[in-house]
Enzyme design. Sequence first.
Site, PDB file in Angstrom:
ATOM      1  N   LYS A   1      -0.881  -4.324   0.943  1.00  0.00           N
ATOM      2  CA  LYS A   1      -1.908  -4.925   0.073  1.00  0.00           C
ATOM      3  C   LYS A   1      -3.227  -4.152   0.177  1.00  0.00           C
ATOM      4  CE  LYS A   1      -4.028  -7.623  -2.754  1.00  0.00           C
ATOM      5  NZ  LYS A   1      -5.147  -8.371  -2.336  1.00  0.00           N
TER       6      LYS A   1
ATOM      7  N   SER B   1      -1.400 -10.356  -4.800  1.00  0.00           N
ATOM      8  CA  SER B   1      -2.290  -9.766  -5.803  1.00  0.00           C
ATOM      9  C   SER B   1      -2.056 -10.392  -7.161  1.00  0.00           C
ATOM     10  CB  SER B   1      -2.074  -8.263  -5.922  1.00  0.00           C
ATOM     11  OG  SER B   1      -2.906  -7.756  -6.953  1.00  0.00           O
TER      12      SER B   1
ATOM     13  N   HIS C   1      -2.813  -1.092  -1.848  1.00  0.00           N
ATOM     14  CA  HIS C   1      -2.849  -1.538  -3.246  1.00  0.00           C
ATOM     15  C   HIS C   1      -4.304  -1.637  -3.708  1.00  0.00           C
ATOM     16  CE1 HIS C   1      -3.575  -4.846  -6.069  1.00  0.00           C
ATOM     17  NE2 HIS C   1      -2.385  -4.630  -6.595  1.00  0.00           N
ATOM     18  N   ASN C   2      -5.133  -2.282  -2.903  1.00  0.00           N
ATOM     19  CA  ASN C   2      -6.542  -2.449  -3.289  1.00  0.00           C
ATOM     20  C   ASN C   2      -7.283  -1.120  -3.310  1.00  0.00           C
ATOM     21  OD1 ASN C   2      -5.777  -5.108  -3.136  1.00  0.00           O
ATOM     22  ND2 ASN C   2      -7.676  -5.782  -2.192  1.00  0.00           N
TER      23      ASN C   2
ATOM     24  N   GLU D   1      -6.502   0.413  -6.460  1.00  0.00           N
ATOM     25  CA  GLU D   1      -7.260  -0.340  -7.469  1.00  0.00           C
ATOM     26  C   GLU D   1      -8.710   0.191  -7.550  1.00  0.00           C
ATOM     27  OE1 GLU D   1      -6.845  -4.683  -6.940  1.00  0.00           O
ATOM     28  OE2 GLU D   1      -9.032  -4.728  -6.955  1.00  0.00           O
TER      29      GLU D   1
END
Length: 456
Positions: free
Chosen positions: A183, A128, A186-187, A190
């Site tokens: 990940k 990222s 994480h997104n 986000e």
Amino acid sequence: MSDNQIGIIGLAVMGANLARNFASRNIKTAVYNRTFQRTEELINNHGNEFLNGYEKIEDFVNSLAKPRKIILMVKAGAAIDQVIEELKPFLSEGDYVIDGGNSFYEDTEKRVKKCKEYGLNFIGMGISGGEEGALKGPSLMPGITKEDWPKFENILDQIAAKDFQGQACVTPLGYGGVGHYVKMVHNGIEYAIMQMIAEIYDYHRKVKGLDAGQIAEIFEKINQSENQSFLSEITVQVLRRKDIESGKFLVDLILDRASQKGTGGWTSIEAIKNGIPTTTIMEATMSRSLSFLKNERNNFSKIIGRTFNDDEASVDWNQIYRFGSSIAFIQGFELLKEASKEHNWDLDFVEVCRIWQGGCIIRTKMLIELQEMFKKGQKWVELIQNNLEEVKKFILSSTQNEIALPAFSAAYNYFLSMTDKDHPANLIQGLRDYFGAHTFERIDKEGIFHENWLNE
Ligand code: 2AM
């Protein structure tokens, strides 16, 4: 000479920048791209003794020191499998193929198994930080085991961003799909935080009548606080940018449709599969889908008008941002906890909080507190209990002014539901038992019960 320490395949912007990042740390890097022109361009502009380009995949492979380490930065999906097949004839047992793209973790797990049959190690690594991060220091989320880590530690430590203590934002997360799972979440986080930022913006432009430049000040204040984040920093930049041609704020000229390409939806589907209420991420994902219904929105807005009245609510936006972001993180962590249990990943949450502190899109000072929370075994409600009054003011004012707050409402409802020992699911159970004899448990007796509801 086989002395390149790392190989990169796929030289679109992310791959090219990652290669330049390695080379800039004096790590000998080999690069290869299906279309040689991209390789030539990169080498013409940035080639040196640490950055070497190859036209043939065989020469690229042979230039690498064993065990070879090759990072794939090609399009997620079929391209990954194609490149593995192309590489296979030239690789040796024990070589490592690392997928640095946004692959779905189940695909990664399948590839790990398939490569194992070939005698190869396949690693899924979340990266990222966008283009800038890839070049100067991304947050790296590799699905590498502790046993394999010594082979990677030195080179990955050097290219990664730094956390608030100055340590590299990379850690061996474990085996299989874990890197891509982390990940993905994480997104998802986000998505939720961006939606909340957009909701704060929407409230101010409609209710308070502020222009983009004035709204930027609110985020500027957040950036000077303990809640500072990369996303609120770039919000200031985006809000302040003027269109050169018209002199207007650029954000006012951008079409209000945001796509959702995968990871937000994947996170939501995983959450549903696992029964984990990541409501802010789901609402953020759905809100993007809703943004695409532009024609319908236009048409309905002609029937249902809006009047915005400033009710003079005065709200501490720092607290609002802190409350919303914290819940987005917590919901993401809850999903990670469940996945870690299910897949036996034994995820270290103190480490996850640490490697997200630099380089990545959701980096924020709040991650220091979240890290402490995991270290001390604190309850997350303690972090935000003092923000509730401000959030109530925001929700109330938005409701009165007919402003949609999908992500903030989800965060608020999550907080309320999670801090209430009584959920109205007892009535739902009663209804289910009525029409479907689904049975229920009781609070006053052990056992499974069914009521004959049609008997008066
Ligand atoms: P290209 O330059 O030859 O198109 C992002 O699209 C990157 O993935 C590009 O470097 C692209 O290479 C590469 N890519 C996409 N599909 C690929 C495939 N099937 N095999 C190899 N590289 C691929």
